[in-house]
Design a protein around this motif. Sequence first.
Motif, PDB file in Angstrom:
ATOM      1  N   SER A  74      57.242 -47.617   4.859  1.00  0.00           N
ATOM      2  CA  SER A  74      56.227 -46.926   5.657  1.00  0.00           C
ATOM      3  C   SER A  74      56.294 -45.434   5.388  1.00  0.00           C
ATOM      4  CB  SER A  74      56.413 -47.205   7.157  1.00  0.00           C
ATOM      5  OG  SER A  74      55.972 -48.501   7.489  1.00  0.00           O
ATOM      6  N   LEU A  75      55.248 -44.740   5.831  1.00  0.00           N
ATOM      7  CA  LEU A  75      55.128 -43.298   5.664  1.00  0.00           C
ATOM      8  C   LEU A  75      54.509 -42.734   6.928  1.00  0.00           C
ATOM      9  CD1 LEU A  75      54.773 -40.665   3.731  1.00  0.00           C
ATOM     10  CD2 LEU A  75      52.431 -41.508   3.477  1.00  0.00           C
ATOM     11  N   GLU A  76      54.963 -41.549   7.358  1.00  0.00           N
ATOM     12  CA  GLU A  76      54.209 -40.851   8.400  1.00  0.00           C
ATOM     13  C   GLU A  76      53.866 -39.456   7.904  1.00  0.00           C
ATOM     14  OE1 GLU A  76      56.559 -40.847  12.031  1.00  0.00           O
ATOM     15  OE2 GLU A  76      57.360 -38.878  11.569  1.00  0.00           O
ATOM     16  N   ASP A  77      52.743 -38.965   8.397  1.00  0.00           N
ATOM     17  CA  ASP A  77      52.269 -37.667   7.913  1.00  0.00           C
ATOM     18  C   ASP A  77      51.530 -36.960   9.046  1.00  0.00           C
ATOM     19  OD1 ASP A  77      51.826 -35.704   5.845  1.00  0.00           O
ATOM     20  OD2 ASP A  77      49.742 -36.354   5.820  1.00  0.00           O
ATOM     21  N   ASN A  78      52.235 -36.103   9.776  1.00  0.00           N
ATOM     22  CA  ASN A  78      51.648 -35.422  10.930  1.00  0.00           C
ATOM     23  C   ASN A  78      50.368 -34.673  10.575  1.00  0.00           C
ATOM     24  OD1 ASN A  78      53.598 -36.316  12.696  1.00  0.00           O
ATOM     25  ND2 ASN A  78      54.852 -34.470  12.567  1.00  0.00           N
ATOM     26  N   GLY A  79      50.324 -34.110   9.393  1.00  0.00           N
ATOM     27  CA  GLY A  79      49.183 -33.286   9.009  1.00  0.00           C
ATOM     28  C   GLY A  79      48.082 -34.016   8.278  1.00  0.00           C
ATOM     29  N   MET A  80      48.018 -35.329   8.376  1.00  0.00           N
ATOM     30  CA  MET A  80      47.024 -36.095   7.621  1.00  0.00           C
ATOM     31  C   MET A  80      45.601 -35.651   7.902  1.00  0.00           C
ATOM     32  SD  MET A  80      46.458 -38.399   5.359  1.00  0.00           S
ATOM     33  CE  MET A  80      47.938 -39.407   5.164  1.00  0.00           C
ATOM     34  N   MET A  81      45.296 -35.278   9.147  1.00  0.00           N
ATOM     35  CA  MET A  81      43.921 -34.866   9.468  1.00  0.00           C
ATOM     36  C   MET A  81      43.520 -33.586   8.736  1.00  0.00           C
ATOM     37  SD  MET A  81      43.215 -35.752  13.514  1.00  0.00           S
ATOM     38  CE  MET A  81      41.457 -35.405  13.338  1.00  0.00           C
ATOM     39  N   MET A 100      52.692 -50.630   1.629  1.00  0.00           N
ATOM     40  CA  MET A 100      53.341 -49.781   2.633  1.00  0.00           C
ATOM     41  C   MET A 100      52.430 -49.573   3.846  1.00  0.00           C
ATOM     42  SD  MET A 100      55.134 -46.884   0.190  1.00  0.00           S
ATOM     43  CE  MET A 100      56.017 -46.080   1.542  1.00  0.00           C
ATOM     44  N   ARG A 101      53.059 -49.315   5.008  1.00  0.00           N
ATOM     45  CA  ARG A 101      52.320 -49.042   6.242  1.00  0.00           C
ATOM     46  C   ARG A 101      52.207 -47.543   6.493  1.00  0.00           C
ATOM     47  NH1 ARG A 101      54.171 -52.314  11.557  1.00  0.00           N
ATOM     48  NH2 ARG A 101      56.279 -51.952  10.791  1.00  0.00           N
ATOM     49  N   MET A 102      51.104 -47.170   7.119  1.00  0.00           N
ATOM     50  CA  MET A 102      50.928 -45.783   7.544  1.00  0.00           C
ATOM     51  C   MET A 102      51.427 -45.639   8.971  1.00  0.00           C
ATOM     52  SD  MET A 102      49.835 -42.808   6.553  1.00  0.00           S
ATOM     53  CE  MET A 102      50.265 -41.390   7.563  1.00  0.00           C
ATOM     54  N   GLY A 103      52.313 -44.668   9.195  1.00  0.00           N
ATOM     55  CA  GLY A 103      52.782 -44.365  10.540  1.00  0.00           C
ATOM     56  C   GLY A 103      51.852 -43.368  11.210  1.00  0.00           C
ATOM     57  N   VAL A 104      52.399 -42.561  12.099  1.00  0.00           N
ATOM     58  CA  VAL A 104      51.555 -41.651  12.876  1.00  0.00           C
ATOM     59  C   VAL A 104      51.041 -40.475  12.058  1.00  0.00           C
ATOM     60  CG1 VAL A 104      52.606 -42.134  15.120  1.00  0.00           C
ATOM     61  CG2 VAL A 104      53.563 -40.317  13.678  1.00  0.00           C
ATOM     62  N   ASN A 143      44.146 -46.344   6.799  1.00  0.00           N
ATOM     63  CA  ASN A 143      44.714 -47.587   7.353  1.00  0.00           C
ATOM     64  C   ASN A 143      45.819 -47.316   8.371  1.00  0.00           C
ATOM     65  OD1 ASN A 143      43.067 -49.251   5.630  1.00  0.00           O
ATOM     66  ND2 ASN A 143      44.471 -48.773   3.950  1.00  0.00           N
ATOM     67  N   ALA A 144      45.595 -46.336   9.241  1.00  0.00           N
ATOM     68  CA  ALA A 144      46.571 -45.988  10.274  1.00  0.00           C
ATOM     69  C   ALA A 144      46.232 -46.705  11.576  1.00  0.00           C
ATOM     70  CB  ALA A 144      46.590 -44.484  10.503  1.00  0.00           C
ATOM     71  N   LYS A 145      47.235 -46.910  12.393  1.00  0.00           N
ATOM     72  CA  LYS A 145      47.048 -47.536  13.703  1.00  0.00           C
ATOM     73  C   LYS A 145      47.435 -46.597  14.849  1.00  0.00           C
ATOM     74  CE  LYS A 145      48.592 -51.429  16.590  1.00  0.00           C
ATOM     75  NZ  LYS A 145      47.249 -51.670  17.140  1.00  0.00           N
ATOM     76  N   TRP A 146      48.415 -45.697  14.597  1.00  0.00           N
ATOM     77  CA  TRP A 146      48.959 -44.864  15.669  1.00  0.00           C
ATOM     78  C   TRP A 146      48.687 -43.384  15.395  1.00  0.00           C
ATOM     79  CZ3 TRP A 146      52.042 -48.347  12.858  1.00  0.00           C
ATOM     80  CH2 TRP A 146      52.314 -49.552  13.501  1.00  0.00           C
ATOM     81  N   MET A 147      48.398 -42.651  16.467  1.00  0.00           N
ATOM     82  CA  MET A 147      48.162 -41.218  16.378  1.00  0.00           C
ATOM     83  C   MET A 147      48.904 -40.514  17.505  1.00  0.00           C
ATOM     84  SD  MET A 147      44.387 -42.225  15.654  1.00  0.00           S
ATOM     85  CE  MET A 147      45.114 -43.824  15.997  1.00  0.00           C
ATOM     86  N   THR A 148      49.624 -39.454  17.166  1.00  0.00           N
ATOM     87  CA  THR A 148      50.401 -38.712  18.160  1.00  0.00           C
ATOM     88  C   THR A 148      49.509 -37.800  18.996  1.00  0.00           C
ATOM     89  OG1 THR A 148      52.275 -38.681  16.627  1.00  0.00           O
ATOM     90  CG2 THR A 148      52.361 -37.153  18.483  1.00  0.00           C
ATOM     91  N   VAL A 149      49.742 -37.822  20.313  1.00  0.00           N
ATOM     92  CA  VAL A 149      49.027 -36.929  21.226  1.00  0.00           C
ATOM     93  C   VAL A 149      50.044 -36.173  22.081  1.00  0.00           C
ATOM     94  CG1 VAL A 149      47.561 -36.840  23.295  1.00  0.00           C
ATOM     95  CG2 VAL A 149      46.877 -38.230  21.337  1.00  0.00           C
ATOM     96  N   VAL A 150      49.846 -34.858  22.179  1.00  0.00           N
ATOM     97  CA  VAL A 150      50.660 -33.994  23.046  1.00  0.00           C
ATOM     98  C   VAL A 150      49.708 -33.360  24.066  1.00  0.00           C
ATOM     99  CG1 VAL A 150      52.162 -31.980  23.153  1.00  0.00           C
ATOM    100  CG2 VAL A 150      52.296 -33.528  21.190  1.00  0.00           C
ATOM    101  N   PRO A 151      49.885 -33.609  25.375  1.00  0.00           N
ATOM    102  CA  PRO A 151      48.946 -33.073  26.370  1.00  0.00           C
ATOM    103  C   PRO A 151      48.933 -31.556  26.495  1.00  0.00           C
ATOM    104  CG  PRO A 151      50.183 -34.923  27.266  1.00  0.00           C
ATOM    105  CD  PRO A 151      50.841 -34.542  25.978  1.00  0.00           C
ATOM    106  N   GLY A 152      49.982 -30.877  26.010  1.00  0.00           N
ATOM    107  CA  GLY A 152      50.001 -29.423  26.051  1.00  0.00           C
ATOM    108  C   GLY A 152      50.914 -28.859  27.127  1.00  0.00           C
TER     109      GLY A 152
END
Length: 308
Positions: A74-81, A100-104, A143-152
């Motif tokens: 798997s791979l995660e990439d915070n800055g994908m957007m 491979m799976r895409m993480g957050v 092909n991602a399923k999860w996205m990180t959210v921070v309320p601030g």
Amino acid sequence: MERRKFLQQGTLAGIGSLAFGAATANSVTADSTLQEKGKPFNLDYAPHSGMFKNSAGESFLDQIRFMYDQGFRSLEDNGMMGRSKDEQEKVAQLMSKLGMRMGVFVIDAGDNWKVSLATGKQEFKDRFVEVCNKAVEVAKRVNAKWMTVVPGYFERNLPIGVQTGNVIDALRLGSDILAKHNLTMVLEPLSDNPDLFLRTADQTYMICRAVNSPACKILYDIYHMQRNTGQLIPNMDWCWSEIAYIQIGDNPGRKEPTSGEINYKNIFKYLHKKGFKGVLGMEHGNAKPGKEGEEALIKAYRESDNFL
């Protein structure tokens, strides 16, 4: 045969036998290392961009190939957007080819920490809805399923209950968007500074229960939770029904397992026993620099993953 010659020949034979035995042992160890190198891990660990740049080069695609060759799936990439559409598509194509799976990746509303959903301000809710819609398109593309959210940040002039209600209202809006596409936001409680609203797993559990959507779950970052609360395994147990994603980092330092105080082998054993099939994001730096540090990081994961 003279006794002296007999003893000399016996000693030489013994030395030869020991040398052969050592060579054989070294050969077995080397063979085991080679066999282990590309073997998938027991749990699904996800490195990120730049983690293996000294071994694989600057190309993100080459780094992904290197990750796969080392056994990561798997791979995660915070800055994908923030990546171009063309790069997103190339990453997705390569990962699909490798299986491979895409993480957050992070649902990025600008300066996420200061764009606070705790305020209840319409401008922040509108911005959050806007980026959730954009995140859907990115998620489909990679092909991602999860996205990180921070309320601030906290809104200090409001009671905590009112802030919590404001966050719940905003997250319901985002969840309505994501649920239609079978996507999940994962809320991350953090320890970076005391101004952040979301701090603990149990607080996040309460919010997820209130939002009451399969599209709103917990990102349990072990590094942050060690700093904020400790009791890592009990807290995971208490909040288990709402945990959808896990991230890794040892403390102090936020580096790979074995670099700090957290018993990751025991935690990985616990997660395996719980039947966790999700992604564990490697949300940390490397304890040592250069290619040697990258090799040490992989070795640390092999050691910590060896719990069966």
